[in-house]
Design an enzyme around this catalytic site. Structure first.
Site, PDB file in Angstrom:
ATOM      1  N   ARG A 270     -33.027 -17.394 -31.508  1.00  0.00           N
ATOM      2  CA  ARG A 270     -31.860 -16.510 -31.353  1.00  0.00           C
ATOM      3  C   ARG A 270     -30.605 -17.143 -31.924  1.00  0.00           C
ATOM      4  O   ARG A 270     -29.868 -16.502 -32.667  1.00  0.00           O
ATOM      5  CB  ARG A 270     -31.634 -16.156 -29.880  1.00  0.00           C
ATOM      6  CG  ARG A 270     -32.695 -15.260 -29.291  1.00  0.00           C
ATOM      7  CD  ARG A 270     -32.438 -15.009 -27.813  1.00  0.00           C
ATOM      8  NE  ARG A 270     -32.381 -16.292 -27.109  1.00  0.00           N
ATOM      9  CZ  ARG A 270     -31.867 -16.476 -25.916  1.00  0.00           C
ATOM     10  NH1 ARG A 270     -31.338 -15.465 -25.255  1.00  0.00           N
ATOM     11  NH2 ARG A 270     -31.867 -17.654 -25.344  1.00  0.00           N
TER      12      ARG A 270
ATOM     13  N   ASN B 196     -34.146 -12.330 -26.277  1.00  0.00           N
ATOM     14  CA  ASN B 196     -35.520 -12.621 -25.872  1.00  0.00           C
ATOM     15  C   ASN B 196     -36.045 -11.472 -25.027  1.00  0.00           C
ATOM     16  O   ASN B 196     -35.285 -10.863 -24.262  1.00  0.00           O
ATOM     17  CB  ASN B 196     -35.585 -13.903 -25.038  1.00  0.00           C
ATOM     18  CG  ASN B 196     -35.487 -15.158 -25.873  1.00  0.00           C
ATOM     19  OD1 ASN B 196     -35.650 -15.130 -27.085  1.00  0.00           O
ATOM     20  ND2 ASN B 196     -35.215 -16.272 -25.226  1.00  0.00           N
TER      21      ASN B 196
END
Length: 92
Positions: free
Chosen positions: A21, A39
């Site tokens: 990320r 996520n």
């Protein structure tokens, strides 16, 4: 003049716990994109990104590799309506 596009990328493989990320945010910001990376409970990562098609293409290509510790098995991409994001960030 090109109009912004919106893409949703769903990335599977070993993509959590490997800075996927955070690395996506860095790539997207360098490309001038807005949106987020998050996520999912199933171990995948969802990315929603907006901007010019060429920049989105570049982010999509990067997502197939990801950061060095990642192992990307699949990237699926869909389009959606522009949401008007103003920055690119990690969503929790």
């Amino acid at each position: 003049m090109s109009f912004p596009e919106h893409r949703i990328l769903h990335v599977s493989g070993r993509v959590q716990g490997v800075f996927y990320r955070q690395s996506t945010v860095r790539q997207a910001q360098q490309l001038g994109l807005s949106g987020y990376a998050r996520n999912n409970p199933d171990g995948t990562v969802t990315i929603e990104a907006e901007g010019p098609a060429t920049a989105l293409d570049a982010l999509e290509a990067w997502c197939h590799q990801g950061p060095i510790a990642a192992r990307v098995d699949k990237v699926s991409v869909t389009s959606g309506p522009v949401q008007g994001y103003t920055e690119f960030r990690v969503e929790r």
